[in-house]
Scaffold this active site. Structure first.
Site, PDB file in Angstrom:
ATOM      1  N   LYS A 170       0.843  -1.219   0.000  1.00  0.00           N
ATOM      2  CA  LYS A 170       0.000   0.000   0.000  1.00  0.00           C
ATOM      3  C   LYS A 170       0.875   1.265   0.000  1.00  0.00           C
ATOM      4  CE  LYS A 170      -3.167   3.057   0.578  1.00  0.00           C
ATOM      5  NZ  LYS A 170      -3.976   3.529  -0.517  1.00  0.00           N
ATOM      6  N   LYS A 239       1.525  11.404   5.271  1.00  0.00           N
ATOM      7  CA  LYS A 239       1.725  10.258   6.184  1.00  0.00           C
ATOM      8  C   LYS A 239       2.208   9.039   5.390  1.00  0.00           C
ATOM      9  CE  LYS A 239      -1.446   7.272   6.982  1.00  0.00           C
ATOM     10  NZ  LYS A 239      -2.621   6.463   7.348  1.00  0.00           N
TER      11      LYS A 239
HETATM   12  P1  NAD Z   1     -10.977  10.096   8.087  1.00  0.00           P
HETATM   13  O1  NAD Z   1     -10.194  11.050   8.890  1.00  0.00           O
HETATM   14  O2  NAD Z   1     -12.009  10.585   7.149  1.00  0.00           O
HETATM   15  O3  NAD Z   1     -11.680   9.043   9.087  1.00  0.00           O
HETATM   16  C1  NAD Z   1     -11.089   8.556  10.259  1.00  0.00           C
HETATM   17  C2  NAD Z   1     -12.199   8.221  11.254  1.00  0.00           C
HETATM   18  O4  NAD Z   1     -11.578   7.664  12.430  1.00  0.00           O
HETATM   19  C3  NAD Z   1     -12.987   9.461  11.713  1.00  0.00           C
HETATM   20  O5  NAD Z   1     -14.365   9.183  11.632  1.00  0.00           O
HETATM   21  C4  NAD Z   1     -12.532   9.648  13.157  1.00  0.00           C
HETATM   22  O6  NAD Z   1     -13.543  10.210  13.991  1.00  0.00           O
HETATM   23  C5  NAD Z   1     -12.214   8.231  13.558  1.00  0.00           C
HETATM   24  N1  NAD Z   1     -11.315   8.132  14.694  1.00  0.00           N
HETATM   25  C6  NAD Z   1     -10.170   8.820  14.907  1.00  0.00           C
HETATM   26  N2  NAD Z   1      -9.591   8.424  16.061  1.00  0.00           N
HETATM   27  C7  NAD Z   1     -10.402   7.466  16.579  1.00  0.00           C
HETATM   28  C8  NAD Z   1     -10.345   6.669  17.749  1.00  0.00           C
HETATM   29  N3  NAD Z   1      -9.349   6.773  18.636  1.00  0.00           N
HETATM   30  N4  NAD Z   1     -11.344   5.777  17.976  1.00  0.00           N
HETATM   31  C9  NAD Z   1     -12.372   5.677  17.095  1.00  0.00           C
HETATM   32  N5  NAD Z   1     -12.478   6.405  15.974  1.00  0.00           N
HETATM   33  C10 NAD Z   1     -11.509   7.281  15.723  1.00  0.00           C
HETATM   34  O7  NAD Z   1      -9.908   9.205   7.318  1.00  0.00           O
HETATM   35  P2  NAD Z   1     -10.137   8.338   5.984  1.00  0.00           P
HETATM   36  O8  NAD Z   1      -9.904   9.191   4.796  1.00  0.00           O
HETATM   37  O9  NAD Z   1     -11.392   7.556   6.130  1.00  0.00           O
HETATM   38  O10 NAD Z   1      -8.871   7.366   6.081  1.00  0.00           O
HETATM   39  C11 NAD Z   1      -8.853   6.254   6.968  1.00  0.00           C
HETATM   40  C12 NAD Z   1      -7.652   5.382   6.613  1.00  0.00           C
HETATM   41  O11 NAD Z   1      -7.802   4.902   5.274  1.00  0.00           O
HETATM   42  C13 NAD Z   1      -6.320   6.138   6.668  1.00  0.00           C
HETATM   43  O12 NAD Z   1      -5.358   5.299   7.221  1.00  0.00           O
HETATM   44  C14 NAD Z   1      -6.043   6.461   5.216  1.00  0.00           C
HETATM   45  O13 NAD Z   1      -4.671   6.604   4.963  1.00  0.00           O
HETATM   46  C15 NAD Z   1      -6.659   5.261   4.515  1.00  0.00           C
HETATM   47  N6  NAD Z   1      -7.089   5.501   3.127  1.00  0.00           N
HETATM   48  C16 NAD Z   1      -7.844   6.605   2.811  1.00  0.00           C
HETATM   49  C17 NAD Z   1      -8.258   6.790   1.487  1.00  0.00           C
HETATM   50  C18 NAD Z   1      -9.119   7.976   1.092  1.00  0.00           C
HETATM   51  O14 NAD Z   1      -9.314   8.182  -0.127  1.00  0.00           O
HETATM   52  N7  NAD Z   1      -9.632   8.763   2.019  1.00  0.00           N
HETATM   53  C19 NAD Z   1      -7.900   5.872   0.492  1.00  0.00           C
HETATM   54  C20 NAD Z   1      -7.149   4.754   0.853  1.00  0.00           C
HETATM   55  C21 NAD Z   1      -6.745   4.577   2.174  1.00  0.00           C
END
Ligand code: NAD
Length: 295
Positions: A170, A239
């Protein structure tokens, strides 16, 4: 199938929606209580803590911002490890650091629990459509057990090796993606500066060897429209690049091209606005070139 999910943000929220639509019995936990309420209205069950979720749901998915939060969610006093049952399986879908994932796996194994890493690619659009790429590291038997579940949110589900292998590929994928977006941004900005029409440029590039997901999807939908709609933030891209660079450092190899693109990403990120969509990097390139790439 009973599945608990922690992290209902841009990606986790869309995955949770798809699982509910496909009649998966879903438990949810997130610090953001508005997100939790929304999913309870759609039919999910709220858990008061990760421990409570783990004691009620044998499969737990984590989709969290970073590995520090994953670790806290696992090992905190009300964490997952306080609730796991003997047959529990953690499906760790955060984009994370492979070496730390291996440490967490060793800790889980010590207590008799199972874990796979299963990060995703494809962004919010593919999460919404259930067509993500999912790259799994872990025991083959664990992979086979959850493949039908992962197929509900992903169109391409790969087993790539032992625990940590998913997180490795990834980070490498995103390093390529970041470098391609930056290079396409520079080429587009230079073309505009030299008087070319950005729409025509994309027509040519997308029928030629310069084509990429950036030229085919991100430029037409995010840049030329000037939408820069938030799906995958600049914070998260930086990140991921940090993870890739630290992997190279651990392996003692240079990364000439990717580290040069990384400096451009860090330049954009250092100006503030890490919560913008990552495609906003193009705006910083435009500033340097004194142009706007508009459709
Ligand atoms: P985001 O910030 O939109 O969502 C993260 C969620 O986690 C939020 O709802 C937040 O409230 C929650 N959260 C944070 N700390 C927490 C805790 N201690 N306990 C419970 N909930 C908690 O992030 P995202 O864009 O959904 O990304 C999530 C993961 O997926 C990341 O690691 C990112 O790198 C990966 N990712 C994102 C994408 C994208 O297009 N957004 C694509 C591929 C991978």
């Amino acid at each position: 199938m009973k599945v608990g999910i922690i992290g209902l943000g841009n990606m986790g929220g869309r995955m949770a929606k798809r699982l509910l639509e496909q009649k998966v019995e879903l438990g949810v936990f997130d610090l953001n209580k508005d997100f939790v309420r929304h999913f309870v209205e759609l039919g999910a069950e709220e858990a008061g803590s990760p421990a409570e979720l783990a004691s009620n749901y044998p499969y737990i998915i984590t989709v969290l911002p970073n590995v520090h939060i994953v670790k806290e969610t696992l090992t905190g006093t009300e964490g997952l490890m306080a609730g796991f049952q003997s047959d529990s399986l953690l499906i760790e879908m955060t984009t994370s650091i492979p070496s730390v994932t291996k440490e967490l796996n060793a800790m889980m194994k010590d207590k008799g629990f199972r874990m796979i890493d299963a990060p995703v690619s494809g962004g919010v659009k593919k999460a919404e459509d259930g067509t993500l790429s999912i790259m799994v590291g872990g025991e083959l038997t664990d992979f086979e057990e959850v493949e039908p579940l992962l197929s509900k949110i992903g169109a391409n589900v790969f087993h790539v090796g032992e625990v940590g292998a998913g997180h490795t590929i990834k980070a490498l994928n995103n390093m390529i993606s970041a470098t391609t977006l930056a290079a396409t941004g520079e080429a587009m900005a230079l073309g505009v500066k030299m008087g070319l029409d950005p729409n025509k440029m994309l027509d040519v590039i997308n029928a030629s060897t310069g084509k990429s997901f950036s030229s085919d999807f991100k430029f037409p939908n995010q840049v030329l429209t000037r939408k820069f709609e938030v799906g995958f933030t600049l914070d998260l891209m930086v990140k991921d690049l940090n993870i890739a660079m630290s992997m190279a450092e651990e392996e003692k190899v240079p990364m000439f091209i990717s580290s040069s693109s990384f400096q451009l990403w860090k330049h954009a990120w250092s100006q503030g606005g890490g919560d913008q969509d990552h495609t906003a990097i193009v705006k910083y390139i435009e500033d340097m070139f004194g142009v706007e790439i508009k459709g």
